[in-house]
Design an enzyme around this catalytic site. Sequence first.
Site, PDB file in Angstrom:
ATOM      1  N   GLU A 105      -8.697  22.232 139.156  1.00  8.65           N
ATOM      2  CA  GLU A 105      -9.456  22.343 140.348  1.00  8.65           C
ATOM      3  C   GLU A 105     -10.468  23.598 140.273  1.00  8.65           C
ATOM      4  O   GLU A 105     -10.426  24.655 140.482  1.00  8.65           O
ATOM      5  CB  GLU A 105      -8.627  22.763 141.398  1.00  8.65           C
ATOM      6  CG  GLU A 105      -7.803  21.705 142.144  1.00  8.65           C
ATOM      7  CD  GLU A 105      -7.003  21.984 143.250  1.00  8.65           C
ATOM      8  OE1 GLU A 105      -6.948  23.164 143.852  1.00  8.65           O
ATOM      9  OE2 GLU A 105      -6.483  21.028 144.122  1.00  8.65           O
ATOM     10  N   GLU A 146      -2.793  14.874 143.000  1.00  9.64           N
ATOM     11  CA  GLU A 146      -1.944  15.737 143.767  1.00  9.64           C
ATOM     12  C   GLU A 146      -1.993  15.146 145.366  1.00  9.64           C
ATOM     13  O   GLU A 146      -3.062  15.003 145.813  1.00  9.64           O
ATOM     14  CB  GLU A 146      -2.204  17.219 143.831  1.00  9.64           C
ATOM     15  CG  GLU A 146      -2.114  17.889 142.658  1.00  9.64           C
ATOM     16  CD  GLU A 146      -2.706  19.150 142.611  1.00  9.64           C
ATOM     17  OE1 GLU A 146      -2.739  19.675 143.721  1.00  9.64           O
ATOM     18  OE2 GLU A 146      -2.837  19.743 141.560  1.00  9.64           O
TER      19      GLU A 146
HETATM   20  C1  GLA Z   1      -3.966  22.721 144.330  1.00  4.91           C
HETATM   21  C2  GLA Z   1      -3.404  22.905 143.024  1.00  4.91           C
HETATM   22  C3  GLA Z   1      -1.904  22.961 142.854  1.00  4.91           C
HETATM   23  C4  GLA Z   1      -1.291  23.363 144.153  1.00  4.91           C
HETATM   24  C5  GLA Z   1      -1.529  22.973 145.147  1.00  4.91           C
HETATM   25  C6  GLA Z   1      -0.860  23.851 146.435  1.00  4.91           C
HETATM   26  O1  GLA Z   1      -4.153  21.501 144.654  1.00  4.91           O
HETATM   27  O2  GLA Z   1      -4.023  22.131 142.102  1.00  4.91           O
HETATM   28  O3  GLA Z   1      -1.634  23.557 141.646  1.00  4.91           O
HETATM   29  O4  GLA Z   1      -1.278  25.007 143.924  1.00  4.91           O
HETATM   30  O5  GLA Z   1      -2.971  23.138 145.451  1.00  4.91           O
HETATM   31  O6  GLA Z   1      -1.580  24.966 146.886  1.00  4.91           O
END
Ligand code: GLA
Length: 672
Positions: A142, A311
């Site tokens: 991210e 995710e």
């Molecule tokens: C993001 C990150 C994950 C995790 C989630 C939840 O999407 O990529 O590693 O930290 O948030 O906070």
Amino acid sequence: MYFGVDYYPEHWPEERWPIDAEMMKQANINIVRLAEFAWAKMEPEEGVYDFAWLDRAIEVLAGAGIKIVLGTPTATAPKWLMDKYPDMYPVDVYGLSKGFGTRRHYCVNHPVYRDYSKQIARVMAEHYRDHPHVVAWQIDNEFGGACYCQSDLHAFRIWLRKKYGTIDRLNAEWGTVFWSQTYRSWEEIILPVYSASDGFSQNGGASSLLSTPYNHNPGLLLDYQRFFSDATAEYQRLQIEEIRACSELPITHNLMGHFSELDYFDLGKDLDFVCWDNYPNTMWGKSSPASVSMAHDLMRGIKNQNFWMMEQQSGPCGWHSMGDTPEPGQIRLWTYQAIAHGAEGMVYFRWRACTVGIEQYWHGILDHDGIGRRRYREITAIGSEIAKLSPLYLHAKNDNAVALVKSYDNVWSHRAQPHNLKFSYDTLLKGYYTAVAGHHVGVDVTSAETDFSPYKLVLMPAFNLMTEVIAAKCEAYVASGGALLVTFRSGTRTWNNQMTTLTFPGLFRELAGVELEEFDSVNFGRTVGVNGSFGEGTASIWCDVLKSNGAETLAEYSSHYYNGTPAVTVNTYGKGRVYYVGCDLDADALARLAGIILEREGIAASLPKAYEGVEAIERIAEDGRAYLMLLNHNSEPVEVELNGVYTDALSGEAVEGELSLEPYAVHVLLNS
Ligand code: GLA
């Protein structure tokens, strides 16, 4: 189709790994993403690498038939590295260095960090080259927003020199004649940090003293944002090259849907496929179903190709507190919502809620005790459904007649100077998306570079920064029969953020067949009535006062001093039409206007009537079979009337006429 979880074996004792692997297998899981934060485990001391633990974890998972996506761990630089080069910490607009203790504590422009990132990516890629169970790579995690350190300043000057060639050219494009901002050399160039005109009292809309300041030269602000986005893509490319030298596996990066600090169209160019992280309900808020669907459609639009969920929310989520627990059926609904809009890999975050770290409350499929309960059973059932029907989803197409154009350059220009404090470009785009999708018409969310010719209707709301090239493209598209919609604030600026000297709407004027006499930024609780072919509506942010140069009026203002003048128009141009919407409209009126435009343009809906909270997405499978995905986002049942005759792909039953959708129901209906 890959169906899996984000897994952190390093958080759990090794004795647990085989239990997890077996439970995953039982849940139909066939892929996990690993290692994206484990730099300190993989390189505990500089140059001392330890992959033995990761090798063992992969072996255990592989024993259960599970494949692996490996993440490069550069979002979490280890302490030894940060202690060695403390100037790698990111710096904010106030000059404050952001320290250790969470993640993303680095600057993409720091040359030394770039070297270390390349090194760890290369060492990982060499270690796992030709590994039979690794199937893809994820770069970092991210990518985020801006930094204002000395490395950025240095790199920004180089970027500007490359863009403008001479300092005179830069001065002309930025208009530095204003307030004696003239730069005599590249060395004098600044970053847009806290300035003498920033601060609470000067920064309209600021909710705190430390809000991001935007009182700078508009050319500087926009170029800085472009530069930082380019720098991030370059940083990503450096890692991609290291992996490419060892591996031909596909490479991705997990994007964040509507996040707009980086130009995702650019970032996506170097990736083999896009993936993203979707959390519809967390401590920070709840996304509307349309907002989530729009994010999916944007993710598909990045490369005009299907994507993965890397995710996908699978439990109650938050850091210090939590959003709602997904109700029975909601995880399934979110899963199919993603698939309906183009997901062809489904990875849930996370396998098991962690006992340590800031994400103790970020629940996954299993709770802290590691026991599989309701959410585990739901995921297991989804996995078996997907395994059965994956040929319908893999390489399927969403063949949409409507395109909504998103421009990151325009995001940045509007954000710095939103014209009216209530205006947000992203919100306007979401408004148009919601209005069209609410009629059960699919929308591609795409860039201005995309080929418009396959579409019947292209929406370019508030496309503020404009170029001759884009204008020529719009002209050709409309002349040959396409329909284009533009709105207030379209075409008012040049690409480098100067106001145009053309009469508004600038390069859209001829096409739209209207011009602005003046405009009214609507403030202080005032609303303006709008009345027309779609009934009554209100504007509460912006009204263009229009003069028609031949365009037909679809709606007029019904109050204020411009009462009776055109608010919404349509102009015939060549074989096509250009709609001009001179004001914002309340959601209801916008939905009705969208209905009228869709009808005029002969764009068919997937259902005969509009049902609130119901999605009806038409798709075409790789083998040519057409199908409809029906999703009920409501917690109550909804009776829907169908257009055609179908076979329920899951139950095999014939379906026609009325169908009762249970709360959070999903139906996959094959066209007969
Ligand atoms: C993001 C990150 C994950 C995790 C989630 C939840 O999407 O990529 O590693 O930290 O948030 O906070």
